[in-house]
Scaffold this motif. Structure first.
Motif, PDB file in Angstrom:
ATOM      1  N   LYS A 149       0.745  -1.450  -0.093  1.00 17.74           N
ATOM      2  CA  LYS A 149       0.075  -0.386  -0.082  1.00 17.74           C
ATOM      3  C   LYS A 149       1.164   1.363  -0.239  1.00 17.74           C
ATOM      4  O   LYS A 149       1.970   1.159   0.467  1.00 17.74           O
ATOM      5  N   PRO A 150      -0.099   2.237  -0.434  1.00 15.33           N
ATOM      6  CA  PRO A 150       0.827   3.869  -0.482  1.00 15.33           C
ATOM      7  C   PRO A 150       1.247   4.292   0.549  1.00 15.33           C
ATOM      8  O   PRO A 150       0.629   5.675   1.234  1.00 15.33           O
ATOM      9  N   ILE A 151       2.151   3.941   1.693  1.00 13.94           N
ATOM     10  CA  ILE A 151       1.761   4.436   2.816  1.00 13.94           C
ATOM     11  C   ILE A 151       2.403   6.515   3.437  1.00 13.94           C
ATOM     12  O   ILE A 151       2.246   6.685   3.931  1.00 13.94           O
ATOM     13  N   ILE A 152       3.397   6.234   1.866  1.00 18.78           N
ATOM     14  CA  ILE A 152       3.820   7.469   2.015  1.00 18.78           C
ATOM     15  C   ILE A 152       3.213   8.465   1.124  1.00 18.78           C
ATOM     16  O   ILE A 152       3.322   9.675   0.765  1.00 18.78           O
ATOM     17  N   ASP A 153       2.221   8.010   0.627  1.00 17.32           N
ATOM     18  CA  ASP A 153       1.544   9.501  -0.502  1.00 17.32           C
ATOM     19  C   ASP A 153       0.298  10.328   0.305  1.00 17.32           C
ATOM     20  O   ASP A 153      -0.491   9.417   0.089  1.00 17.32           O
ATOM     21  N   SER A 154       1.315  11.373   0.513  1.00 21.40           N
ATOM     22  CA  SER A 154       0.691  12.046   1.041  1.00 21.40           C
ATOM     23  C   SER A 154       1.002  13.810   1.182  1.00 21.40           C
ATOM     24  O   SER A 154       2.364  13.856   1.181  1.00 21.40           O
ATOM     25  N   LYS A 155       0.463  14.584   1.494  1.00 26.20           N
ATOM     26  CA  LYS A 155       0.241  15.862   1.025  1.00 26.20           C
ATOM     27  C   LYS A 155       0.870  16.767   2.010  1.00 26.20           C
ATOM     28  O   LYS A 155       1.949  18.015   2.176  1.00 26.20           O
ATOM     29  N   GLU A 156       0.753  15.964   3.151  1.00 23.52           N
ATOM     30  CA  GLU A 156       0.944  16.916   4.614  1.00 23.52           C
ATOM     31  C   GLU A 156       1.457  15.328   5.722  1.00 23.52           C
ATOM     32  O   GLU A 156       0.394  14.568   5.686  1.00 23.52           O
ATOM     33  N   ALA A 215      14.417  12.400  11.388  1.00 20.15           N
ATOM     34  CA  ALA A 215      12.728  12.338  10.371  1.00 20.15           C
ATOM     35  C   ALA A 215      12.929  13.647   9.615  1.00 20.15           C
ATOM     36  O   ALA A 215      13.601  14.426   9.831  1.00 20.15           O
ATOM     37  N   ILE A 216      11.808  12.881   8.310  1.00 19.40           N
ATOM     38  CA  ILE A 216      11.583  14.136   7.466  1.00 19.40           C
ATOM     39  C   ILE A 216      10.315  14.550   7.062  1.00 19.40           C
ATOM     40  O   ILE A 216       9.030  13.708   8.082  1.00 19.40           O
ATOM     41  N   ILE A 217       9.615  15.784   7.575  1.00 16.28           N
ATOM     42  CA  ILE A 217       8.827  16.779   7.710  1.00 16.28           C
ATOM     43  C   ILE A 217       8.426  17.429   5.833  1.00 16.28           C
ATOM     44  O   ILE A 217       9.216  17.817   6.189  1.00 16.28           O
ATOM     45  N   SER A 218       7.295  16.875   5.944  1.00 18.08           N
ATOM     46  CA  SER A 218       6.937  16.735   4.619  1.00 18.08           C
ATOM     47  C   SER A 218       5.725  18.170   4.124  1.00 18.08           C
ATOM     48  O   SER A 218       4.430  17.205   4.890  1.00 18.08           O
ATOM     49  N   TYR A 232       2.881  26.114  -4.300  1.00 23.46           N
ATOM     50  CA  TYR A 232       2.815  25.658  -5.401  1.00 23.46           C
ATOM     51  C   TYR A 232       4.149  24.626  -5.065  1.00 23.46           C
ATOM     52  O   TYR A 232       4.831  24.037  -6.090  1.00 23.46           O
ATOM     53  N   LYS A 233       5.039  24.297  -4.321  1.00 21.29           N
ATOM     54  CA  LYS A 233       6.040  23.768  -3.625  1.00 21.29           C
ATOM     55  C   LYS A 233       5.746  22.650  -2.772  1.00 21.29           C
ATOM     56  O   LYS A 233       5.442  23.214  -1.360  1.00 21.29           O
ATOM     57  N   VAL A 234       6.870  21.969  -2.829  1.00 20.38           N
ATOM     58  CA  VAL A 234       6.896  20.865  -1.359  1.00 20.38           C
ATOM     59  C   VAL A 234       7.993  21.326  -0.854  1.00 20.38           C
ATOM     60  O   VAL A 234       9.452  21.537  -0.662  1.00 20.38           O
ATOM     61  N   THR A 235       8.009  21.615   0.875  1.00 22.58           N
ATOM     62  CA  THR A 235       8.734  22.205   1.826  1.00 22.58           C
ATOM     63  C   THR A 235       9.297  20.581   2.215  1.00 22.58           C
ATOM     64  O   THR A 235       7.889  19.865   3.385  1.00 22.58           O
ATOM     65  N   ALA A 236      10.642  20.902   2.824  1.00 19.04           N
ATOM     66  CA  ALA A 236      11.019  19.099   3.936  1.00 19.04           C
ATOM     67  C   ALA A 236      11.936  19.745   4.569  1.00 19.04           C
ATOM     68  O   ALA A 236      13.096  20.099   4.368  1.00 19.04           O
ATOM     69  N   THR A 237      11.780  19.381   5.814  1.00 21.29           N
ATOM     70  CA  THR A 237      12.675  19.587   6.920  1.00 21.29           C
ATOM     71  C   THR A 237      12.849  18.190   7.497  1.00 21.29           C
ATOM     72  O   THR A 237      12.638  17.983   7.594  1.00 21.29           O
ATOM     73  N   ARG A 290       0.572  14.468   9.715  1.00 25.45           N
ATOM     74  CA  ARG A 290       0.442  14.965  11.261  1.00 25.45           C
ATOM     75  C   ARG A 290       2.305  15.926  10.540  1.00 25.45           C
ATOM     76  O   ARG A 290       2.672  14.469   9.918  1.00 25.45           O
ATOM     77  N   ARG A 291       2.071  17.127  10.634  1.00 22.95           N
ATOM     78  CA  ARG A 291       3.551  17.414  10.703  1.00 22.95           C
ATOM     79  C   ARG A 291       4.293  17.404  11.912  1.00 22.95           C
ATOM     80  O   ARG A 291       3.460  18.542  12.828  1.00 22.95           O
ATOM     81  N   LEU A 292       5.089  16.115  12.582  1.00 23.85           N
ATOM     82  CA  LEU A 292       5.751  16.282  14.188  1.00 23.85           C
ATOM     83  C   LEU A 292       5.662  17.415  14.275  1.00 23.85           C
ATOM     84  O   LEU A 292       7.422  18.321  13.570  1.00 23.85           O
ATOM     85  N   SER A 293       6.068  18.052  16.106  1.00 27.48           N
ATOM     86  CA  SER A 293       6.561  19.075  15.705  1.00 27.48           C
ATOM     87  C   SER A 293       8.170  19.036  16.766  1.00 27.48           C
ATOM     88  O   SER A 293       8.740  17.924  16.646  1.00 27.48           O
ATOM     89  N   ALA A 294       8.833  20.117  16.465  1.00 25.18           N
ATOM     90  CA  ALA A 294      10.328  19.917  17.597  1.00 25.18           C
ATOM     91  C   ALA A 294      10.358  18.621  18.191  1.00 25.18           C
ATOM     92  O   ALA A 294      11.126  17.949  18.690  1.00 25.18           O
ATOM     93  N   ASN A 295       9.369  19.375  19.271  1.00 28.39           N
ATOM     94  CA  ASN A 295       9.889  18.500  20.421  1.00 28.39           C
ATOM     95  C   ASN A 295       8.841  16.923  20.386  1.00 28.39           C
ATOM     96  O   ASN A 295       9.907  15.989  21.565  1.00 28.39           O
ATOM     97  N   GLU A 296       7.907  16.591  19.948  1.00 32.35           N
ATOM     98  CA  GLU A 296       7.524  15.766  19.980  1.00 32.35           C
ATOM     99  C   GLU A 296       8.938  14.401  19.028  1.00 32.35           C
ATOM    100  O   GLU A 296       8.746  13.373  19.526  1.00 32.35           O
TER     101      GLU A 296
END
Length: 729
Positions: free
Chosen positions: A562-569, A640-643, A651-656, A714-720
Motif C-alpha cells: 500500500k502507498p503508506i507515504i502518499d500524502s501532501k502533509e 525524521a523528515i517533515i514534508s 505550489y512547492k514541496v517543503t521538507a525539513t 501530521r507534521r510533528l513538532s520539534a518536541n515530539e
C-alpha cells in the motif's frame, strides 16, 4: 678354706677404701685493689665477703685472698677511708680460684664552712665577741679574714688552717676610742675558694637607738607568700640598719641594709618560697642599727601538696564505626599524680598506657582501642583508673555495624501501557551492604543496574523497563533483590494490551514497523509488509529489540503493498545505521511505475525527491540534497523528515530534516503533477536497488533500519521528534 679366702678379700677391700683421699668441694677468691684509672695498689682496704661476714685487709701490694669457700656466688665489699666504697659479685667454682680485682675511686675533697653566729652586735657596752668556724667537709682548708678599713675592729687569729670536721674560734674586739658613730660593717672570711660574710655592728657608749620595727612577728599561714615589715627612725639623725641571721632558704628580704632619714620609715618585703618549705616554719632574723637588735620571728604552715585526678570523658561511646578514642587524665593538684588502669574484663578493649605519672597541673592522653572483630553485637563494659586514693569508673559502649536493607515498593503494576517503573533500595542500618537484582528471563523486563553497594542512610533508585513487544500476553512475575543475607521479592504485573502500548507520540500514527522479528504494522491499521527477498533481523537500537538488516549482495527488500507515504502533509521517522551511497526507500507510482517519492544517499548526503518527474528526469539536476552531520559512521542515527505541499510554500514541496532529535536543514523543491504525483502511489519498498531511468540506478546498501513510522496527516513538532529520539523508538 673357702671361708678364709672370702674373709681375706673383705679385709683387703676395707683397707683400700680407708686409704682413698676425701674429695674437695671448695674454691678460692683472690684479687688486687688499685686506684681508679691507675695501676697503683691500695693497701689497708677492708675486703668483706658480705654473705659470710668474713673480711681481710689488703697488703702493701694491694692483694687479698679468701680460701676454702663453698662453691657458690658471693658479693664482696671494698672499703677504705678517703675512697668510695664499692661492691662486686664473684662466682666460686669447685677446685678453682676466682679472680676479683677492684679499682676504688678517691672521695672528692671538699671543705664546707659554717660560721656561727654570722652577726655580731657589740651594742654600746660589749667589747669582745667570738664566732665559731666549722669545717663540715672532708678536706682541710686555709682561711683568712679581710677586716676592711675598720681601725676600731680587730680579730684573732686573722688566718689559719682548719681540718675536715673540725672547729676553730675567732675572737673579735672593738676599741670605742676609735669609734665616733654607730658602725655597721661586713667582714669577709675566705676559705676553699669561697667567701663568707660576718656582719658587725657597734655603737659608742653614749649612743641611743631610735629604731622601731613593726611588726616583730610574721605569720605566713598556709597560703601567703609575702609580708611587709617597717623600719621607722624616730630620731633626728639618719639611721643605718642591716638584716642578718636569715638561715632558711625559703625566706628572703627585698633589702638587707640601708639608711632611714630622720622621722622616716622603710618598708621591707619578706618573701616565702613555698617550694623550698619542707616542714612547718618557725625561724627568726635580726634587724640591727648597731645599738639595738630587734628579732623578727617568722612562721609558716607547710601545706602538703596533693595530686588531684580528673578524668574526661567518663563515657566513651564508640558508636558503630570508631575504633579508637582518647581519654584525658588531668592533674589539677600541686603534686605529681601516679595513676593506673585496672578492671578491664573483656578482650576487645585495650588502653595505652596502662599506668603513668602526670606532673602538677598537667595532663596525659590515653588511647582506648576497640577491636570490632571480637566485640559482641552491643558492647557495654567498664574499667577503672585509680591514683591510689581515688578511683574513677569509665564506661565503654559500642554497637557492631549492621546493614539493614529496605526495598520499596514491593509491587509494580505496568498495566496495559506503562513501560517504566521505579523502586528504591534503602540502607537504614549502620554498615554498607552489597545488593544484587535477579530479573526473570523471557519477560521483557530489564533493570537499570543489577548490582551495587549502598552505604548507611543512602537510597538507590532502580528503573525497571518493560519491552512490551517481547513480553507475554499477561505478565505475573517477581524481581528478587538480595543483600547476601536477606531477600526481598517485588511482584511485577502487566497486560500486553495494544501493540503500541508504551509508544510515545501516537497521535496521527499511520504505520509503525518495529521489526522485532517480523514485518508487521504495530498500529491498529494493520498494514503489514513482507520481505522479498527477506532481510535478516539483528540487534536494534536497544539491545532487547530487533532491526532489519539489508544485504547489498542479496538485494533484499522490505515491501508494503500500500502507498503508506502518499500524502501532501506527513512525517517519516526511523532509525538507521551502516548507511552508504544508495537507495533507502521509495514509493512506486501508477504512472508507468515511476518512483514518485524516494529517499537516498548521494555523495554522503540525503536526497528527498517527491514526484515522478523529478525522480525519473531531474534527479541529478533539480533535486537538492540536505546538509547534515555525517550518517556513514556506522552508528545508529535517528532520521525524521517533515514534508508538505502547498502549505509552507505555495505550489512547492517543503521538507525539513531532523537528525538525532535536532533540526538540521530545510529544502524547497518544485512539484510536477504530470508524471506521477500525489495520489498515484501504489506500493512502498525499502532497501534493494532502484532504477530511476535507463542511465541511473541507485545501488542497494547493507544498511540496518529500526522503528519505521509514518504520520500521513501530521507534521510533528520539534518536541515530539525529540521525544521519539530520547525514547529510542
Amino acid at each position: 678354706m673357702k671361708r678364709i679366702i672370702n674373709f681375706f678379700i673383705i679385709i683387703t677391700l676395707f683397707l683400700a677404701s680407708c686409704t682413698e683421699e676425701e674429695r674437695d668441694y671448695t674454691g678460692n677468691i683472690q684479687g688486687i685493689v688499685t686506684e681508679s684509672g691507675t695501676t697503683n695498689p691500695i693497701s689497708g682496704v677492708q675486703v668483706s665477703v658480705v654473705d659470710l661476714g668474713a673480711s681481710t685487709t689488703t697488703g702493701s701490694d694491694g692483694q687479698f685472698r679468701f680460701s676454702d669457700l663453698e662453691a657458690q656466688n658471693y658479693q664482696l665489699q671494698f672499703k677504705k677511708n678517703g675512697y668510695i666504697t664499692n661492691t662486686r659479685n664473684v662466682n666460686v667454682l669447685v677446685g678453682e680460684t676466682a679472680k676479683c680485682d677492684m679499682q676504688l675511686e678517691k672521695e672528692k675533697e671538699e671543705a664546707e664552712i659554717e660560721i656561727t653566729p654570722s652577726t655580731l652586735n657589740f651594742g654600746t657596752a660589749q667589747t669582745e665577741l667570738s664566732v665559731t668556724v666549722t669545717n663540715h667537709g672532708n678536706a682541710a682548708t686555709e682561711w683568712a679574714l679581710d677586716m676592711g678599713n675598720n681601725a676600731w675592729l680587730t680579730a684573732s687569729p686573722l688566718s689559719g688552717n682548719i681540718a675536715g670536721n673540725k672547729t676553730q674560734s675567732i675572737v673579735f674586739t672593738v676599741n670605742r676610742d676609735k669609734l665616733s658613730e654607730t658602725k655597721n660593717v661586713k667582714v669577709t672570711l675566705s676559705a676553699f675558694g669561697n667567701s663568707y660574710t660576718i656582719s658587725v655592728s657597734c655603737a659608742p657608749v653614749n649612743a641611743k637607738s631610735e629604731m622601731a620595727i613593726t611588726p616583730t612577728s610574721i605569720d605566713f599561714g598556709d597560703t601567703d607568700n609575702e609580708k611587709n615589715i617597717t623600719i621607722k627612725n624616730t630620731g633626728n639623725a639618719p639611721l643605718t640598719w642591716n638584716i642578718s641571721g636569715i638561715t632558711e632558704e625559703s625566706i628572703s628580704v627585698s633589702e638587707t641594709e640601708g639608711t632611714v632619714e630622720s622621722e622616716g620609715s622603710k618598708v621591707i618585703k619578706v618573701k616565702l618560697d613555698r617550694t623550698k618549705l619542707n616542714n612547718n616554719l618557725n625561724t627568726s632574723f635580726v634587724i640591727s642599727d648597731g645599738i639595738k637588735e630587734q628579732t623578727v620571728t617568722v612562721k609558716a604552715t607547710k601545706v602538703e601538696e596533693k595530686a588531684e585526678m580528673k578524668i574526661e570523658p567518663t563515657l566513651l561511646d564508640f558508636g558503630h564505626s570508631s575504633t579508637e578514642l582518647p581519654l584525658t587524665v588531668s592533674n589539677t593538684g600541686k603534686a605529681e599524680l601516679k595513676y593506673s588502669v585496672s578492671g578491664i574484663s573483656v578482650n576487645y578493649i585495650t588502653v595505652t598506657p596502662m599506668e603513668g605519672s602526670v606532673a602538677a597541673e598537667g595532663n596525659q592522653v590515653l588511647q582506648v582501642k576497640l577491636d570490632r572483630e571480637t566485640m559482641p553485637e552491643n558492647a557495654n563494659t567498664t574499667f577503672k583508673i585509680s591514683d591510689g586514693t581515688n578511683e574513677e569508673s569509665i564506661t565503654v559502649k559500642a554497637t557492631k555495624p549492621v546493614a539493614k536493607m529496605e526495598v520499596s515498593p514491593l509491587s509494580l503494576d505496568f498495566g496495559e501501557e506503562a513501560t517504566e517503573k521505579v523502586f528504591t533500595i534503602s540502607n537504614t542500618g549502620t554498615a554498607e551492604f552489597t545488593w544484587n537484582i535477579t530479573v526473570p528471563t523471557g519477560t521483557g523486563l530489564t533493570v537499570s543496574e543489577t548490582s551495587g553497594v549502598t552505604k548507611p542512610a543512602e537510597t538507590k533508585q532502580i528503573t525497571v523497563t518493560l519491552d512490551r513487544s517481547i513480553m507475554p500476553e499477561t505478565l505475573n512475575t517477581t524481581i528478587e533483590v538480595s543483600d547476601g543475607v536477606n531477600k526481598e521479592k517485588i511482584s511485577v504485573n502487566a497486560i500486553k494490551g495494544s501493540a503500541i502500548a508504551g509508544t510515545v507520540v501516537t497521535q496521527g500514527l499511520y504505520t509503525y514497523y518495529k521489526f522485532d522479528g517480523n514485518f508487521e504494522d504495530a498500529t491498529e491499521n494493520g498494514i503489514n509488509g513482507f520481505g522479498s527477498p527477506a532481510p535478516s533481523f539483528v540487534e536494534g537500537v536497544i539491545p532487547e529489540g530487533k532491526a532489519i538488516k539489508f544485504s547489498k549482495t542479496d538485494n533484499s527488500t522490505f515491501v508494503v503493498s500500500k502507498p503508506i507515504i502518499d500524502s501532501k502533509e506527513m512525517t517519516i521517522s526511523f532509525w538507521g545505521k551502516d548507511f552508504s551511497d544508495g537507495h533507502i526507500f521509495h514509493l512506486n507510482s501508477s504512472y508507468e511505475n515511476y518512483p514518485m517519492l524516494s529517499l537516498s544517499i548521494v555523495n554522503g548526503a540525503l536526497k528527498f525527491a517527491v514526484d515522478g518527474y523529478r525522480n525519473h528526469y531531474q534527479f541529478e539536476n533539480d533535486v537538492q540534497p540536505f546538509v547534515h552531520p555525517t550518517l556513514t559512521d556506522g552508528k545508529w542515527h535517528h532520521i525524521a523528515i517533515i514534508s508538505d505541499y502547498h502549505i509552507t510554500t505555495i505550489y512547492k514541496v517543503t521538507a525539513t530534516l531532523y537528525v538525532d532529535g535536532m533540526e538540521v536543514y530545510t529544502i524547497t523543491q518544485n512539484y510536477t503533477d504530470s508524471y506521477g504525483g500525489y495520489g498515484t502511489g501504489t506500493s512502498f519498498t525499502m532497501g534493494g536497488s532502484l532504477k530511476l531511468n535507463n542511465s541511473l540506478t541507485l545501488p542497494a546498501t547493507n544498511m540496518s533500519v529500526d522503528n519505521f513510522r509514518v504520520y500521513d496527516t501530521r507534521r510533528l513538532s520539534a518536541n515530539e521528534i525529540k521525544e521519539i529520539y530520547n525514547n529510542k523508538q
